[in-house]
Write a protein that holds these residues in place. Structure first.
Motif, PDB file in Angstrom:
ATOM      1  N   GLU A 140      -5.784   5.120   4.753  1.00  0.00           N
ATOM      2  CA  GLU A 140      -4.486   5.169   5.922  1.00  0.00           C
ATOM      3  C   GLU A 140      -4.687   5.135   7.208  1.00  0.00           C
ATOM      4  O   GLU A 140      -4.126   4.473   7.775  1.00  0.00           O
ATOM      5  CB  GLU A 140      -3.811   6.191   5.484  1.00  0.00           C
ATOM      6  CG  GLU A 140      -2.654   6.636   4.430  1.00  0.00           C
ATOM      7  CD  GLU A 140      -1.580   7.653   3.874  1.00  0.00           C
ATOM      8  OE1 GLU A 140      -0.324   7.668   4.209  1.00  0.00           O
ATOM      9  OE2 GLU A 140      -1.855   8.596   3.827  1.00  0.00           O
ATOM     10  N   TYR A 143      -6.243   1.930   8.076  1.00  0.00           N
ATOM     11  CA  TYR A 143      -4.615   0.671   8.582  1.00  0.00           C
ATOM     12  C   TYR A 143      -4.871   1.369  10.025  1.00  0.00           C
ATOM     13  O   TYR A 143      -4.364   0.047  10.845  1.00  0.00           O
ATOM     14  CB  TYR A 143      -3.680   0.996   7.857  1.00  0.00           C
ATOM     15  CG  TYR A 143      -2.005   0.308   8.097  1.00  0.00           C
ATOM     16  CD1 TYR A 143      -1.990  -0.939   7.982  1.00  0.00           C
ATOM     17  CD2 TYR A 143      -1.384   1.356   9.044  1.00  0.00           C
ATOM     18  CE1 TYR A 143      -0.811  -1.123   8.218  1.00  0.00           C
ATOM     19  CE2 TYR A 143      -0.208   0.182   9.816  1.00  0.00           C
ATOM     20  CZ  TYR A 143       0.141  -0.528   9.004  1.00  0.00           C
ATOM     21  OH  TYR A 143       1.057  -1.246   9.617  1.00  0.00           O
ATOM     22  N   LEU A 347       1.851   6.907   6.037  1.00  0.00           N
ATOM     23  CA  LEU A 347       2.209   5.601   4.932  1.00  0.00           C
ATOM     24  C   LEU A 347       3.201   5.795   3.686  1.00  0.00           C
ATOM     25  O   LEU A 347       2.507   6.209   3.374  1.00  0.00           O
ATOM     26  CB  LEU A 347       1.304   5.074   4.989  1.00  0.00           C
ATOM     27  CG  LEU A 347       0.692   3.881   6.683  1.00  0.00           C
ATOM     28  CD1 LEU A 347      -0.494   3.547   6.665  1.00  0.00           C
ATOM     29  CD2 LEU A 347       1.416   4.339   7.478  1.00  0.00           C
ATOM     30  N   ILE A 348       3.954   4.114   3.403  1.00  0.00           N
ATOM     31  CA  ILE A 348       3.974   4.237   1.979  1.00  0.00           C
ATOM     32  C   ILE A 348       4.207   3.172   1.512  1.00  0.00           C
ATOM     33  O   ILE A 348       4.023   1.750   2.387  1.00  0.00           O
ATOM     34  CB  ILE A 348       5.638   4.370   2.304  1.00  0.00           C
ATOM     35  CG1 ILE A 348       6.524   4.937   3.131  1.00  0.00           C
ATOM     36  CG2 ILE A 348       6.771   3.665   0.709  1.00  0.00           C
ATOM     37  CD1 ILE A 348       6.607   5.178   4.336  1.00  0.00           C
ATOM     38  N   GLY A 349       3.196   3.187   0.052  1.00  0.00           N
ATOM     39  CA  GLY A 349       3.013   2.178   0.000  1.00  0.00           C
ATOM     40  C   GLY A 349       1.116   2.506  -1.268  1.00  0.00           C
ATOM     41  O   GLY A 349       0.570   3.576  -0.799  1.00  0.00           O
ATOM     42  N   ARG A 350       0.177   1.383  -1.205  1.00  0.00           N
ATOM     43  CA  ARG A 350      -1.184   2.055  -1.391  1.00  0.00           C
ATOM     44  C   ARG A 350      -1.937   0.441  -1.888  1.00  0.00           C
ATOM     45  O   ARG A 350      -1.500  -0.560  -1.640  1.00  0.00           O
ATOM     46  CB  ARG A 350      -0.848   2.607  -3.051  1.00  0.00           C
ATOM     47  CG  ARG A 350       0.079   1.743  -4.057  1.00  0.00           C
ATOM     48  CD  ARG A 350      -0.234   1.887  -5.517  1.00  0.00           C
ATOM     49  NE  ARG A 350       0.690   3.600  -5.884  1.00  0.00           N
ATOM     50  CZ  ARG A 350       0.565   4.092  -6.942  1.00  0.00           C
ATOM     51  NH1 ARG A 350      -0.045   4.327  -8.158  1.00  0.00           N
ATOM     52  NH2 ARG A 350       0.761   5.222  -6.547  1.00  0.00           N
ATOM     53  N   SER A 351      -3.394   0.582  -2.316  1.00  0.00           N
ATOM     54  CA  SER A 351      -4.626  -0.289  -2.348  1.00  0.00           C
ATOM     55  C   SER A 351      -3.652  -1.069  -0.863  1.00  0.00           C
ATOM     56  O   SER A 351      -4.614  -2.166  -1.182  1.00  0.00           O
ATOM     57  CB  SER A 351      -4.154  -1.217  -3.438  1.00  0.00           C
ATOM     58  OG  SER A 351      -3.851  -0.494  -4.787  1.00  0.00           O
ATOM     59  N   HIS A 353      -1.323  -1.824   1.124  1.00  0.00           N
ATOM     60  CA  HIS A 353      -0.791  -2.609   1.560  1.00  0.00           C
ATOM     61  C   HIS A 353       0.790  -1.517   1.479  1.00  0.00           C
ATOM     62  O   HIS A 353       0.932  -0.996   0.611  1.00  0.00           O
ATOM     63  CB  HIS A 353      -0.093  -3.577  -0.325  1.00  0.00           C
ATOM     64  CG  HIS A 353      -0.862  -4.279  -0.513  1.00  0.00           C
ATOM     65  ND1 HIS A 353      -0.988  -5.543  -0.174  1.00  0.00           N
ATOM     66  CD2 HIS A 353      -2.065  -5.049  -1.265  1.00  0.00           C
ATOM     67  CE1 HIS A 353      -1.745  -6.918  -0.551  1.00  0.00           C
ATOM     68  NE2 HIS A 353      -1.895  -5.486  -1.632  1.00  0.00           N
ATOM     69  N   TYR A 354       0.831  -1.407   2.928  1.00  0.00           N
ATOM     70  CA  TYR A 354       1.532  -0.182   3.320  1.00  0.00           C
ATOM     71  C   TYR A 354       2.659  -0.926   4.100  1.00  0.00           C
ATOM     72  O   TYR A 354       3.067  -1.856   4.785  1.00  0.00           O
ATOM     73  CB  TYR A 354       0.599   0.411   4.229  1.00  0.00           C
ATOM     74  CG  TYR A 354      -0.083   1.550   3.566  1.00  0.00           C
ATOM     75  CD1 TYR A 354      -0.795   1.731   2.761  1.00  0.00           C
ATOM     76  CD2 TYR A 354      -1.615   0.716   3.871  1.00  0.00           C
ATOM     77  CE1 TYR A 354      -0.981   3.119   2.138  1.00  0.00           C
ATOM     78  CE2 TYR A 354      -2.778   1.813   2.837  1.00  0.00           C
ATOM     79  CZ  TYR A 354      -2.405   2.647   2.412  1.00  0.00           C
ATOM     80  OH  TYR A 354      -3.732   2.807   1.120  1.00  0.00           O
ATOM     81  N   LEU A 355       3.949  -0.056   4.249  1.00  0.00           N
ATOM     82  CA  LEU A 355       4.866  -0.134   5.133  1.00  0.00           C
ATOM     83  C   LEU A 355       4.942   1.035   6.200  1.00  0.00           C
ATOM     84  O   LEU A 355       4.752   2.074   5.728  1.00  0.00           O
ATOM     85  CB  LEU A 355       6.004  -0.153   4.473  1.00  0.00           C
ATOM     86  CG  LEU A 355       6.346  -1.589   3.291  1.00  0.00           C
ATOM     87  CD1 LEU A 355       8.183  -1.018   3.641  1.00  0.00           C
ATOM     88  CD2 LEU A 355       6.720  -2.959   4.653  1.00  0.00           C
ATOM     89  N   THR A 356       5.016   1.020   7.545  1.00  0.00           N
ATOM     90  CA  THR A 356       5.075   2.692   8.257  1.00  0.00           C
ATOM     91  C   THR A 356       6.865   3.063   8.054  1.00  0.00           C
ATOM     92  O   THR A 356       7.385   2.545   6.993  1.00  0.00           O
ATOM     93  CB  THR A 356       5.061   2.064   9.379  1.00  0.00           C
ATOM     94  OG1 THR A 356       6.179   1.559  10.518  1.00  0.00           O
ATOM     95  CG2 THR A 356       3.919   1.085  10.158  1.00  0.00           C
ATOM     96  N   PHE A 360      10.451   1.514   6.859  1.00  0.00           N
ATOM     97  CA  PHE A 360      10.590   1.347   5.395  1.00  0.00           C
ATOM     98  C   PHE A 360      12.206   2.583   5.270  1.00  0.00           C
ATOM     99  O   PHE A 360      12.448   2.092   4.849  1.00  0.00           O
ATOM    100  CB  PHE A 360       9.679   2.272   4.501  1.00  0.00           C
ATOM    101  CG  PHE A 360      10.029   3.052   3.709  1.00  0.00           C
ATOM    102  CD1 PHE A 360       9.792   2.253   2.712  1.00  0.00           C
ATOM    103  CD2 PHE A 360      10.206   4.425   3.118  1.00  0.00           C
ATOM    104  CE1 PHE A 360      10.291   2.563   0.523  1.00  0.00           C
ATOM    105  CE2 PHE A 360      10.812   4.775   1.866  1.00  0.00           C
ATOM    106  CZ  PHE A 360      10.781   4.056   0.800  1.00  0.00           C
TER     107      PHE A 360
END
Length: 390
Positions: A140, A143, A347-351, A353-356, A360
């Motif tokens: 994170e 990112y 953040l929301i996601g993993r690896s 691949h995230y959404l703020t 989200f």
């Protein structure tokens, strides 16, 4: 009568019932007036000094916030020989920039203690400290580091006073929507049960399923229409009073301690999306509770209570309980439309691949709304089976 014709008839009746209610007219007048007045209030809050020095204060717009500009600002801030900043017509050019710099600088320091390097380092340290307090993972942090690299430094200065009124008004819209949806829709199912008129509709062919879908559709059409009116009047009032010059400048000029890579205009658009998603969620929740609780007062209490509890709790749960704390923040429209959302780094996601949170939350609201409407349909139509068995 065909099935579609029957649905259209019920839909027209339900929309007419909502739109012709005296409460709707009062709300429409109120929210329109509120949006205009809020913009006018922001303009009227400028005193004679601000109005007379407006052009002077903007004379440094477009200059980079570098050593030279920071030194000029520091010299002007204490020009009158006072131990604290004091502003008049002779040094007001740097007043807004000084206020911006003081949001970054340590509380007990003076601007004379800083140059551009130390200002940007202090800013970076504050952002990192905020991320650490939220217990972010290394991925994170990477990112947000990538987002930070998109910020061009030194930042080009631009005064943001003209946009403050619009952002403040948009922050208050979830509360307006809360009042609007509960007043308009608390009786959409509960009122007919309370008045014992629901059997008259349900005894018609297809009355159960078509009635439910027509009522919910009418509710969404009416509330979304009023929401669009609020947003349009708010934005147009701001355009008329202030123009759109500040929409393309970095969000850091409004909120210096954020790592989000966006312009002020993009943040305003995110606020508008959040407000629309909030309208959808509040409509779904109100319709669902109206069907379940069967009492308009209980519906209003339930919606208001849950809304306020979530909003209060979102600021009280420690970051160490990440899942619960993050969920409450996402579910609080007041939090998600405010400038505080610009410092929500979880953040929301993993690896990778995230959404703020700003990306989200609207998706979450629409998913929850769909689940509530589907559950309500199942409960409503299941009553038909129970009713027939009796």
């Amino acid at each position: 009568m065909g099935r579609n014709r029957q649905f259209d008839t019920i839909l027209f009746y339900e929309m007419k019932k909502i739109l012709t209610a005296r409460t709707t007219l009062i709300l429409f007048i109120f929210i329109t007036a509120y949006s205009v007045i809020q913009g006018k209030i922001q303009a009227n809050q400028l005193d004679d000094f601000d109005i007379e020095t407006r052009d002077l204060q903007r004379s440094i717009d477009g200059r980079p916030i570098d050593d030279a500009l920071i030194a000029e600002t520091a010299e002007a801030a204490y020009k009158l020989g006072m131990p604290f900043e004091c502003w008049d017509y002779s040094n007001c050019i740097y007043m807004n920039l000084s206020h911006w710099l003081k949001q970054i600088a340590d509380d007990n320091s003076k601007l004379t203690d800083y140059n551009s390097e130390s200002i940007y380092q202090t800013r970076d340290s504050s952002v990192s400290e905020s991320m650490n307090s939220m217990k972010l993972t290394e991925n994170e942090k990477e990112y947000w580091q990538t987002q930070e690299e998109n910020l061009i430094k030194p930042i080009i200065w631009h005064c943001t006073e003209e946009i403050n009124g619009l952002i403040s008004t948009l922050i208050s819209l979830p509360l307006i929507l809360l009042f609007m949806t509960t007043l308009l829709l608390s009786q959409i199912f509960a009122g007919e049960i309370k008045d014992k008129t629901d059997p008259l509709i349900k005894c018609t062919v297809g009355g159960w399923g078509d009635t439910y879908l027509a009522k919910v559709t009418a509710a969404f059409i009416c509330t979304l229409f009023l929401n669009i009116v609020i947003e349009a009047v708010t934005v147009l009032t701001s355009f008329f009073l202030w123009g759109k010059d500040t929409w393309n400048i970095p969000i850091q000029l409004f909120m210096p301690l954020t790592a989000y890579s966006m312009t002020i205009g993009q943040f305003i658009r995110a606020q508008l999306v959040m407000t629309t998603a909030t309208c959808i969620l509040l409509t779904a929740v109100t319709c669902f509770l109206s069907e379940i609780l069967k009492n308009p007062v209980a519906v209003m209490s339930g919606v208001f209570g849950s809304f306020l509890i979530i909003n209060i709790s979102s600021n009280r749960i420690p970051y160490s309980r990440r899942t619960f704390s993050q969920l409450l923040c996402l579910l609080s429209p007041i939090y998600m439309t405010s400038e505080s959302a610009l410092c929500e780094y979880r953040l929301i996601g993993r690896s990778g691949h995230y959404l703020t949170a700003l990306q989200f939350a609207p998706i979450l609201y629409i998913v929850l709304s769909t689940a509530l409407i589907a559950s309500g349909y199942f409960i409503y139509t299941n009553k038909k089976i129970t009713h027939n068995e009796h």
